[in-house]
Design a protein around this motif. Structure first.
Motif, short mmCIF file in Angstrom:
data_model
loop_
_atom_site.label_atom_id
_atom_site.label_comp_id
_atom_site.label_asym_id
_atom_site.label_seq_id
_atom_site.Cartn_x
_atom_site.Cartn_y
_atom_site.Cartn_z
N UNK A 63 -1.02 0.87 -15.04
CA UNK A 63 0.02 1.73 -15.00
C UNK A 63 0.90 1.71 -13.73
N UNK A 64 0.02 2.19 -12.66
CA UNK A 64 0.66 2.32 -11.44
C UNK A 64 0.76 0.69 -11.03
N UNK A 65 -0.07 -0.13 -11.08
CA UNK A 65 0.07 -1.74 -10.62
C UNK A 65 1.24 -2.22 -11.39
N UNK A 66 1.51 -2.04 -12.61
CA UNK A 66 2.68 -2.49 -13.14
C UNK A 66 4.09 -2.05 -12.63
N UNK A 73 0.90 -1.17 0.06
CA UNK A 73 0.07 0.03 -0.28
C UNK A 73 0.84 1.20 0.07
N UNK A 74 2.04 1.09 0.78
CA UNK A 74 2.88 2.45 0.70
C UNK A 74 3.51 2.62 -0.70
N UNK A 75 3.98 1.63 -1.38
CA UNK A 75 4.43 1.89 -2.73
C UNK A 75 3.44 2.36 -3.68
N UNK A 85 0.77 6.59 -6.87
CA UNK A 85 -0.32 7.42 -7.19
C UNK A 85 -0.10 8.97 -7.02
N UNK A 86 0.76 9.26 -6.08
CA UNK A 86 0.88 10.70 -5.85
C UNK A 86 1.81 11.10 -7.11
N UNK A 121 8.59 -2.73 -8.30
CA UNK A 121 9.21 -2.31 -7.24
C UNK A 121 9.28 -3.30 -6.20
N UNK A 122 8.05 -3.99 -6.18
CA UNK A 122 8.08 -4.99 -4.77
C UNK A 122 8.43 -6.27 -5.10
N UNK A 123 8.60 -6.68 -6.27
CA UNK A 123 9.16 -8.07 -6.60
C UNK A 123 10.51 -8.14 -7.37
#
Length: 311
Positions: free
Chosen positions: A166-169, A127-129, A134-135, A174-176
């Motif tokens: 776009x944000x999800x990709x 959620x933080x990423x 999104x910001x 970044x996460x994985x």
């Protein structure tokens, strides 16, 4: 029907799929009786408690003593998750098989069924990423983020069609540390599986769907929606968008007539079955059965058992 001699590794998972209104629940029940099985729900909207009439959920009496899993597991305020369903469904398969029964998955929610039967990995979330991305999207615009995605995952960058994807990709990368495209599914069963698809001639099914919606309304569907509205249906992220429910909420709000809501629901349901057909017919592993078989569900079950024996 004579008992089937299963291979040493045990019976396969049986999946009954296809468009809405073709009789998947009835066939799954008949197969469970014939094969000593138990049914696992694969319809995302039947997860919700209280959404019974509008989702054609079998009543306890209609289940004829056959155990059904993953029905009524969520309140309508919850948001269904494919990743959670994958884990829950596979746990149910293991539990049923461990007791010597045949697991039978039944449902028309294509991605949910696919997640349960195939080797699909779901990347985690942060959620933080996501909030930070999104910001950045709001401050810099999609062009800047799309450029970043093109550098690390050009395939995903070429496919994204909206800001959410776009944000999800970018979040996944970044996460994985892996491109989003590396998580794309392949048609590879995680356990021996036999899939049966139910379908019928389009115009026949369209008429059948219209008649089913009329029966739902006669059975008190509007009252069901009125009751669910008091429990937060209107603000529900998933349940409130189910076929027919937004239309009937509009009736309760005085924004349309019941007849108009009925017609809109018929049209929306036909469009939905078209998408389901496209999804399930794209899978060459599905063995198709004629839902309009003159012998009814018992004949369909016999045909399916014959195919299972030959598999």
């Amino acid at each position: 029907m004579a008992a089937i001699s299963w291979p040493s590794e045990g019976p396969p998972l049986i999946a009954v799929v296809g468009p809405t209104g073709t009789g998947k629940s009835d066939l799954a029940l008949a197969l469970a009786e014939a094969l000593d099985g138990e049914v696992i729900n694969g319809d995302a909207l039947q997860f919700y408690r209280g959404m019974d009439i509008g989702t054609a959920k079998m009543s306890v009496a209609e289940r004829r003593g056959i155990p059904h899993h993953l029905l009524d597991i969520m309140d309508i305020s919850g948001e269904a998750s494919v990743a959670r369903f994958q884990a829950d469904a596979r746990a149910a398969f293991d539990d049923v098989a461990a007791r010597g029964k045949v697991p039978i998955l039944a449902g028309g929610s294509g991605l949910y069924v696919r997640a349960a039967v195939d080797a699909i990995e779901f990347p985690g979330t942060d959620p933080a990423v996501r909030a930070r991305l999104e910001n950045e999207l709001a401050e810099q615009g999609s062009g800047a983020l799309l450029g970043r995605l093109s550098d690390v995952d050009p395939q995903s960058a070429a496919r994204v069609k909206d800001d959410r994807r776009l944000v999800r990709a970018l979040e996944v990368y970044e996460v994985t540390g892996r491109p989003f495209t590396s998580f794309m599914p392949h048609r590879e069963y995680v356990r021996p599986t036999v899939q049966f698809g139910l379908d019928m001639e389009r115009e026949v099914l369209n008429e059948r769907l219209a008649q089913r919606i009329d029966r739902m309304l006669e059975a008190g569907w509007l009252d069901e929606v009125r009751s669910l509205e008091k429990r937060g249906l209107r603000g529900s992220p998933t349940a409130g968008k189910a076929l027919g429910y937004p239309q009937l909420l509009d009736v309760l709000a005085g924004e349309r007539t019941l007849e108009d809501a009925r017609e809109d629901t018929v049209v929306a349901t036909r469009r939905f079955t078209k998408r389901q057909r496209t999804w399930f017919h794209a899978d060459p592993r599905v063995q198709w059965l004629d839902a309009g078989h003159p012998g009814g569900v018992d004949a369909l079950a016999r045909d399916a058992v014959t195919k299972i024996e030959a598999a």
